[in-house]
Design a protein around this motif. Structure first.
Motif, PDB file in Angstrom:
ATOM      1  N   VAL A  62       0.833  -1.198   0.000  1.00  0.00           N
ATOM      2  CA  VAL A  62       0.000   0.000   0.000  1.00  0.00           C
ATOM      3  C   VAL A  62       0.867   1.248   0.000  1.00  0.00           C
ATOM      4  O   VAL A  62       0.629   2.201  -0.758  1.00  0.00           O
ATOM      5  CB  VAL A  62      -0.955  -0.003   1.213  1.00  0.00           C
ATOM      6  N   LEU A  63       1.893   1.253   0.848  1.00  0.00           N
ATOM      7  CA  LEU A  63       2.768   2.429   0.933  1.00  0.00           C
ATOM      8  C   LEU A  63       3.476   2.687  -0.393  1.00  0.00           C
ATOM      9  O   LEU A  63       3.597   3.832  -0.842  1.00  0.00           O
ATOM     10  CB  LEU A  63       3.797   2.228   2.055  1.00  0.00           C
ATOM     11  N   GLN A  64       3.941   1.620  -1.026  1.00  0.00           N
ATOM     12  CA  GLN A  64       4.638   1.778  -2.304  1.00  0.00           C
ATOM     13  C   GLN A  64       3.702   2.307  -3.390  1.00  0.00           C
ATOM     14  O   GLN A  64       4.061   3.199  -4.160  1.00  0.00           O
ATOM     15  CB  GLN A  64       5.238   0.434  -2.727  1.00  0.00           C
ATOM     16  N   THR A  92      -4.711  -1.025  -8.203  1.00  0.00           N
ATOM     17  CA  THR A  92      -3.763  -1.795  -7.396  1.00  0.00           C
ATOM     18  C   THR A  92      -3.869  -1.419  -5.929  1.00  0.00           C
ATOM     19  O   THR A  92      -3.810  -2.281  -5.037  1.00  0.00           O
ATOM     20  CB  THR A  92      -2.321  -1.527  -7.892  1.00  0.00           C
ATOM     21  N   LEU A  93      -4.044  -0.121  -5.651  1.00  0.00           N
ATOM     22  CA  LEU A  93      -4.210   0.330  -4.269  1.00  0.00           C
ATOM     23  C   LEU A  93      -5.471  -0.261  -3.657  1.00  0.00           C
ATOM     24  O   LEU A  93      -5.471  -0.708  -2.496  1.00  0.00           O
ATOM     25  CB  LEU A  93      -4.253   1.868  -4.230  1.00  0.00           C
ATOM     26  N   ASP A  94      -6.543  -0.286  -4.429  1.00  0.00           N
ATOM     27  CA  ASP A  94      -7.793  -0.883  -3.958  1.00  0.00           C
ATOM     28  C   ASP A  94      -7.595  -2.356  -3.636  1.00  0.00           C
ATOM     29  O   ASP A  94      -8.046  -2.863  -2.594  1.00  0.00           O
ATOM     30  CB  ASP A  94      -8.861  -0.702  -5.034  1.00  0.00           C
ATOM     31  N   LEU A  95      -6.885  -3.070  -4.531  1.00  0.00           N
ATOM     32  CA  LEU A  95      -6.615  -4.487  -4.304  1.00  0.00           C
ATOM     33  C   LEU A  95      -5.795  -4.692  -3.038  1.00  0.00           C
ATOM     34  O   LEU A  95      -6.124  -5.523  -2.195  1.00  0.00           O
ATOM     35  CB  LEU A  95      -5.888  -5.073  -5.514  1.00  0.00           C
ATOM     36  N   HIS A  96      -4.706  -3.914  -2.898  1.00  0.00           N
ATOM     37  CA  HIS A  96      -3.842  -4.066  -1.712  1.00  0.00           C
ATOM     38  C   HIS A  96      -4.599  -3.717  -0.438  1.00  0.00           C
ATOM     39  O   HIS A  96      -4.390  -4.350   0.610  1.00  0.00           O
ATOM     40  CB  HIS A  96      -2.610  -3.176  -1.848  1.00  0.00           C
ATOM     41  N   THR A  97      -5.459  -2.708  -0.530  1.00  0.00           N
ATOM     42  CA  THR A  97      -6.248  -2.347   0.663  1.00  0.00           C
ATOM     43  C   THR A  97      -7.158  -3.494   1.066  1.00  0.00           C
ATOM     44  O   THR A  97      -7.256  -3.853   2.253  1.00  0.00           O
ATOM     45  CB  THR A  97      -7.074  -1.081   0.369  1.00  0.00           C
TER      46      THR A  97
END
Length: 873
Positions: free
Chosen positions: A327-329, A400-405
């Motif tokens: 998420v941070l990346q 991708t952020l949504d997936l990682h979240t």
């Protein structure tokens, strides 16, 4: 190109050139004409005519006949010789002088002398000489001026012959001089216009906007100056024209107007030519000025086109990945992309201005229409591609952020569920109430976490197919494990509630979080720091080095810095190209294959030698930096780049990066003991450590002073270090200074492939940045004549180096035994290599030498000159 060719002139002599002879008035052209239209040239009664040289007479007559001939192709002339007050001798001499008349002489009319005796002499003399004269000249003797009316009308004769034609000789000479001067001025104006047109056509245009504008301004100034000259000459011509009467416009008292030989027509024709020249010149200048202005517009357009950094920004944004591992990346990359988007929108706005400018040029029918349209289309295409690519990456990163979240929430939920199950007190769950409460806790947790625990992997796979990562599989397995544990626990509690029996003691499950290898973390750090390093090199080269060639920054640059960018930056461009085009891509290819990291370094070990050149130049660079570090030039560059640190900190980056590699390789080896590619990682670490040592040795080498020759001819520096040295000589007389050799000398030794160099280290001098070391050259030994004795009695750190059959012996003491052995190993390698080149039977000689070793206090391997004393010896 503008071209005007001045009219050809057929007058060989100008009035200005013979004005003195014309003013003598021994001949004049009054403008009168005979009845047959022949021009009248009058030779008035002049007592001193016979004193005038014949060549002067010929020159004046030539000029007078050329004046009407300039306007008419077929001209004839009548000569009136007024000799009424003269003698026959003078008449005869005059006829002889004009015998070679320069024009088409139609008739010579002689007003003979009026005195009785002279008239008689003339009649008799002419009668006897008539045949001679008639052969040369058509001569008619006239007794009085009234006889002239037979051939010439009264209006064409001047008053002295009883005519009415007004004529002033001095005024005629002045007007002729003025007309010819005006004609010459018109010719000079034509030549000036021709020269200016040639200059405009042939002058090469510069390649900078300031110079182009300067040339255009100078040419415009010259154009207006020429226009002023044309105006002045035109004014002069009009004034001259007003002095003459226009043919056919004046009123005459007689039927036939008097004529002058084309003075008005000449001036009017010259004025016409002048007007034609001015019109042509104005037209040419208008076209030239338009072409120059269009050229300047095109130059500015292309400059704006080239300055637009859309292509560069496309390359920069291409380096931002469109996915991430955390998420941070992903958030950081979204932030970077947002920054790029802001810069891109600014650049696209500027590109739109450039495109609008190009369309305006095209609408004005610019001569480079095709090129402008092509570049406008190219700029528009790049703008669209950049905008679309940034939007695509933003959407992909957001997904991708949504997936990682979701993954993070699901994994967190799994951990919380496992913790809940692990912390349920099973002894309290034996009763119906306890089991019911535990079951309610589980159901309450499952209800609150249903959004995460009930994820359908297939649905996730469908929704995030474009950005799937390996963590999705991990999450899927973990979800199944947690759901299975909850189902088992629910089943147990329900059985307790249904049967009221003691349940089997359940083992509290623990979430399985196997320790993750830190190897990917180190690889990520290696790649990320490599990207930062490449970016820093790029900003230094564009923000500092390129600015040294910027004419606008030249005024801020101190004189000592000009034309010395290769000293200040060394071979940094070469280092940047290597890392940007080759090494960074090689490292990025290792993201999915960490075992290839060692190969990356080994494959490029030769390329890393360029750092040796950079480090060798570093002292010169630092010296130049210290001289001008406070200059306005560097402060302005730093302000533009918004750097907190000065240039000197960035010039140190290559040295720091070289050191960082071996640290990262050591860290990577620590976490890769049982992985593929460990052997290559170890070899890469050794290679980088060797490179650091080689760089360090070469840095010392450049401080050697006093060597008369080229150190590079001695080969590569293999070792260098400080030693205590004792010397001894077998042959030759003992010198006084040799008696003091019981005390060792401190020497810094440099081991090259072909020689061993002895130097004396000089004390460091200067303060702060200026504090440096140097090595004074003392002597050297060629390695093809060197031998060694490995052990010397009294100290295990000592060994002998001897030269030319022990004519010179040097006892060398290292600081440690390990250092001594390292030097001996390197010297052995050199000597063995030389021996292999000299002899092909190395193994045989080695066996013989081994046999001899038993009977000798030292062993001598095939003349290799390697000796060993045991401690007992």
């Amino acid at each position: 190109a503008f071209a005007f060719h001045p009219p050809e002139t057929t007058i060989p002599i100008c009035a200005k050139d013979i004005s003195g002879d014309l003013m003598k008035e021994f001949a004049f052209l009054s403008g009168g004409r005979g009845k047959d239209k022949a021009w009248i040239i009058t030779l008035p009664d002049n007592a001193r005519f016979n004193e005038v040289p014949e060549e002067i007479v010929s020159k004046v007559l030539t000029y007078l006949t050329s004046v009407p001939r300039y306007h008419e192709s077929d001209t004839r002339f009548i000569l009136i010789l007024d000799r009424r007050l003269d003698t026959w001798a003078s008449v005869k001499m005059t006829l002889q002088k004009i015998a070679s008349f320069p024009g088409n002489l139609h008739l010579v009319m002689v007003l003979r002398p009026t005195g009785f005796f002279q008239r008689t002499f003339t009649d008799i003399g002419f009668r006897f000489s008539q045949e001679d004269f008639l052969l040369k000249l058509p001569v008619v003797m006239l007794s009085s001026v009234s006889d002239l009316l037979t051939y010439i009308d009264e209006q064409q004769l001047t008053p002295e012959f009883g005519g009415t034609l007004e004529y002033c000789h001095s005024e005629w000479v002045i007007f002729r001089t003025a007309i010819e001067s005006f004609a010459l001025t018109v010719k000079e104006i034509a030549q000036m216009l021709q020269s200016f047109g040639t200059e405009l056509a042939e002058t090469e245009l510069p390649d900078d906007m300031y110079s182009i504008e300067r040339i255009l301004a100078l040419r415009t100034e010259k154009y207006y100056q020429l226009k002023e000259d044309i105006t002045a000459v035109t004014k002069e011509g009009n004034l001259l024209l007003s002095s003459f009467e226009e043919p056919g416009s004046g009123e005459c008292s007689q039927d036939q107007p008097r004529e002058r030989p084309g003075d008005w027509e000449t001036v009017n024709r010259l004025l016409g030519q002048l007007r034609e020249m001015e019109t042509a010149f104005d037209g040419f200048w208008e076209k030239h000025q338009l072409k120059m202005e269009q050229y300047l517009q095109l130059w500015k357009f292309e400059q704006s086109f080239q300055e637009n950094a859309i292509e560069f920004l496309m390359g920069q944004q291409a380096e931002v990945p469109d996915t991430g591992d955390s998420v941070l990346q992903v958030k950081q990359r979204l932030k970077d992309l947002a920054h790029f988007d802001g810069v891109a929108q600014d650049l696209i706005g500027k590109a739109q201005v450039v495109i609008l400018h190009g369309h305006q040029l095209a609408a004005n029918h610019h001569y480079a229409l095709n090129l402008i349209c092509q570049q406008c289309n190219e700029l528009r295409h790049h703008s669209d591609v950049l905008s679309d690519e940034i939007k695509r990456k933003q959407m992909r990163l957001q997904k991708t952020l949504d997936l990682h979240t979701r993954l993070q929430q699901a994994l967190q939920c799994c951990d919380e569920g496992a913790y809940l199950l692990a912390n349920q007190q099973m002894d309290k769950c034996q009763s119906k109430e306890g089991a019911q409460k535990a079951l309610q806790d589980i159901e309450r947790f499952l209800e609150s976490s249903s959004a995460y625990l009930n994820y359908d992997p297939q649905a996730l796979h469908y929704d995030f197919e474009s950005v799937l990562t390996s963590e999705l599989k991990v999450m899927q397995v973990k979800l199944e494990n947690v759901r299975s544990m909850f189902e088992n626990r629910q089943s147990c509690f329900k059985k307790l509630l249904d049967k009221h029996v003691r349940p089997v003691q359940l083992v509290a499950p623990r979430p399985e979080n196997p320790p993750r290898s830190k190897s990917p973390h180190v690889i990520n750090e290696l790649i990320e720091t490599e990207r930062v390093y490449v970016e820093e090199l790029f900003t230094v080269l564009t923000g500092y080095r390129a600015e040294m060639d910027n004419p606008a920054m030249l005024i801020l640059m101190p004189p000592v810095l000009r034309n010395r960018k290769d000293v200040l930056f060394g071979n940094m461009p070469e280092i940047y190209d290597f890392h940007n085009k080759i090494f960074l891509h090689s490292l990025e290819s290792c993201l999915g294959a960490p075992e290839r990291v060692g190969f990356c370094f080994l494959d490029r070990r030769e390329d890393f030698q360029m750092y040796e050149k950079y480090c060798q130049n570093k002292p010169r660079s630092e010296s130049l930096w210290r001289q001008c570090s406070e200059s306005t030039f560097f402060q302005e560059c730093q302000r533009k780049l918004e750097h907190k640190l000065g240039l000197d900190s960035y010039l140190l980056k290559p040295v720091q990066r070289l050191t960082k590699y071996q640290l990262l390789l050591k860290e990577l080896l620590k976490y890769s003991t049982s992985c593929d590619g460990v052997q290559e990682l170890q070899e890469a670490l050794v290679a980088m450590l060797d490179l650091l040592k080689s760089v360090n040795d070469s840095m010392h080498q450049i401080s050697i002073t006093g060597y008369d020759g080229d150190l590079s001819e001695l080969g590569k520096v293999l070792m260098q270090g400080s030693f205590s040295v004792w010397t001894g000589h077998r042959k030759g007389p003992t010198k006084m200074k040799d008696l003091a050799r019981f005390k060792p000398m401190q020497r810094h030794l440099f081991l090259y492939e072909k020689a061993l160099v002895f130097c004396k280290k000089r004390e460091e001098h200067g303060d702060g940045y200026d504090k440096t070391s140097s090595y004074s050259f003392k002597h050297f030994l060629k390695m093809n004549a060197v031998g060694i004795t490995e052990n010397v009695k009294g100290d295990h750190r000592k060994f002998e180096i001897w030269y030319s059959g022990r004519e010179e012996v040097y006892v060398v003491q290292a600081q440690t035994v390990d250092l001594k052995m390292a030097w001996l190993n390197e010297i052995r390698k050199i000597l063995f290599k030389q021996q292999e080149l000299i002899k092909g039977t190395f193994l045989t000689n080695f066996a013989v030498a081994s046999t001899l070793q038993q009977n000798l206090p030292y062993f001598h391997i095939a003349d290799l000159q390697i000796h060993s004393f045991s401690p007992e010896n």
